[in-house]
Design an enzyme around this catalytic site. Structure first.
Site, PDB file in Angstrom:
ATOM      1  N   GLY A 171       8.921   6.606  -2.696  1.00  0.00           N
ATOM      2  CA  GLY A 171       9.278   6.731  -1.236  1.00  0.00           C
ATOM      3  C   GLY A 171       9.585   5.136  -0.875  1.00  0.00           C
ATOM      4  N   ILE A 172       9.178   4.903   0.369  1.00  0.00           N
ATOM      5  CA  ILE A 172       9.734   3.633   0.990  1.00  0.00           C
ATOM      6  C   ILE A 172       8.684   2.684   0.198  1.00  0.00           C
ATOM      7  CG2 ILE A 172       9.300   2.253   3.176  1.00  0.00           C
ATOM      8  CD1 ILE A 172      10.163   4.614   4.782  1.00  0.00           C
ATOM      9  N   GLY A 173       7.597   2.796   0.083  1.00  0.00           N
ATOM     10  CA  GLY A 173       6.581   1.794  -0.518  1.00  0.00           C
ATOM     11  C   GLY A 173       7.083   1.603  -1.992  1.00  0.00           C
ATOM     12  N   SER A 229       7.713   2.994  12.930  1.00  0.00           N
ATOM     13  CA  SER A 229       8.499   3.811  13.035  1.00  0.00           C
ATOM     14  C   SER A 229       9.015   3.979  14.372  1.00  0.00           C
ATOM     15  CB  SER A 229       7.717   5.303  12.632  1.00  0.00           C
ATOM     16  OG  SER A 229       8.609   6.336  12.995  1.00  0.00           O
ATOM     17  N   THR A 276       3.445   4.294  -4.582  1.00  0.00           N
ATOM     18  CA  THR A 276       3.877   5.042  -5.972  1.00  0.00           C
ATOM     19  C   THR A 276       5.131   5.742  -5.622  1.00  0.00           C
ATOM     20  OG1 THR A 276       2.429   6.765  -5.209  1.00  0.00           O
ATOM     21  CG2 THR A 276       1.646   5.142  -6.508  1.00  0.00           C
ATOM     22  N   THR A 315       0.906  -1.281   0.211  1.00  0.00           N
ATOM     23  CA  THR A 315      -0.081   0.081  -0.063  1.00  0.00           C
ATOM     24  C   THR A 315       0.828   1.186  -0.063  1.00  0.00           C
ATOM     25  OG1 THR A 315      -0.218   0.081   2.490  1.00  0.00           O
ATOM     26  CG2 THR A 315      -1.636  -1.129   1.328  1.00  0.00           C
ATOM     27  N   GLY A 316       0.480   2.318  -0.609  1.00  0.00           N
ATOM     28  CA  GLY A 316       1.205   3.410  -0.696  1.00  0.00           C
ATOM     29  C   GLY A 316       2.648   3.292  -1.319  1.00  0.00           C
ATOM     30  N   TYR A 341       1.415  11.615  15.231  1.00  0.00           N
ATOM     31  CA  TYR A 341       2.102  10.625  14.312  1.00  0.00           C
ATOM     32  C   TYR A 341       2.820   9.174  15.233  1.00  0.00           C
ATOM     33  CZ  TYR A 341       5.514   8.558  11.141  1.00  0.00           C
ATOM     34  OH  TYR A 341       6.522   7.432  10.588  1.00  0.00           O
TER      35      TYR A 341
END
Length: 264
Positions: free
Chosen positions: A18-20, A141, A16, A13-14, A154
């Site tokens: 960065g980390i994903g 995190s 598109t 998921t997510g 967060y």
């Protein structure tokens, strides 16, 4: 040690950017068929083009949908009905003085950073369990342990995600399905560059800004630099593999030694 995920389907998921995106790349290189998720078809198509260019012999497929909503979750579940590896990576972050975080923002952080992982796990875990094999990985995190004063909402969401992971690991006990959290430390992504410049002088070069950010705001880091997304992806690929069959219910650190604790 060779990691081979040939024949496995993974959803990140997510993914598109960065980390994903790094995780999707790593899983693709290991041989998995990888479903790429983002809120819009346009963002997913652009990511697919980049990923296919980086890993030409891997299979990447589209799974667009805003999983912070019921409709978007159903869209993704319909696009990819069965997965062997679920990586709940989607998350948001940002600096805000603690007393200025209103109720709507508290709810938004819980919805996006915690409840999306619950929805997706609830959608895929039963079939994994029936098949006798599966991997659920939640990207947490260091902020789950060392809650930053500038973004306690967060930190709260990532602490909650650890509890969600441990609970679902118990739900999957004895089934051949493992559920783990990956504790990512301060990581170099485009979004983090923006965040760093919210806290240090925007006139500094990126290298100087990064060093200043680590010195002032993340002095606990033992590697004294931001982690690269590929370093997070390496751990995820291992945990997604058959080689990690005895690791479940854990919170596995890729934090550069940031959390000042021996366990986990």
């Amino acid at each position: 040690m060779r990691i081979d995920l040939t024949g496995k389907t993974a959803l990140v998921t997510g993914s598109t950017q960065g980390i994903g995106a790094a995780i999707a790349t790593g899983l693709g290189r290991a041989g998995a068929r990888v479903a790429v998720n983002g809120r819009s078809r346009e963002s997913v198509d652009a990511a697919l083009e980049r990923l296919r260019g980086e890993v030409a012999d891997a299979e990447f497929v589209a799974a667009p949908g805003d999983i912070a909503t019921d409709a978007g979750t159903r869209q993704v579940l319909d696009a990819v009905p069965d997965v062997d590896v679920l990586v709940n990576n989607l998350g948001i972050f940002g600096a805000r003085p603690a007393l200025e975080i209103d109720d709507d923002e508290w709810r938004r952080y819980f919805e996006v950073n915690v409840l999306t992982a619950v929805r997706m796990t609830r959608g895929y875990l039963p079939r994994m369990r029936e098949g006798g094999w599966g991997r659920v990985l939640n990207i947490a995190s260091d902020s789950a342990f060392v809650v930053p004063a500038e973004m306690i909402h967060y930190g709260m969401s990532k602490t909650a995600l650890l509890a969600v992971s441990r609970g679902f690991a118990k739900e999957a006990a004895g089934s051949g399905v493992t559920v783990n959290s990956v504790i990512a430390g301060p990581t170099h992504t485009g979004g983090v560059e923006d965040f760093v410049y919210e806290l240090v002088d925007r006139d500094l070069s990126w290298e100087r800004a990064q060093r200043e950010f680590m010195r002032l705001h993340r002095p606990q880091s033992l590697i004294q630099r931001l982690i690269e997304p590929e370093e997070i992806a390496n751990m995820v690929v291992y945990l997604a593999s058959p080689l990690a069959s005895a690791t479940t219910g854990g919170a596995i650190r890729v934090d550069g030694g940031y959390v000042d604790s021996i366990v986990p």
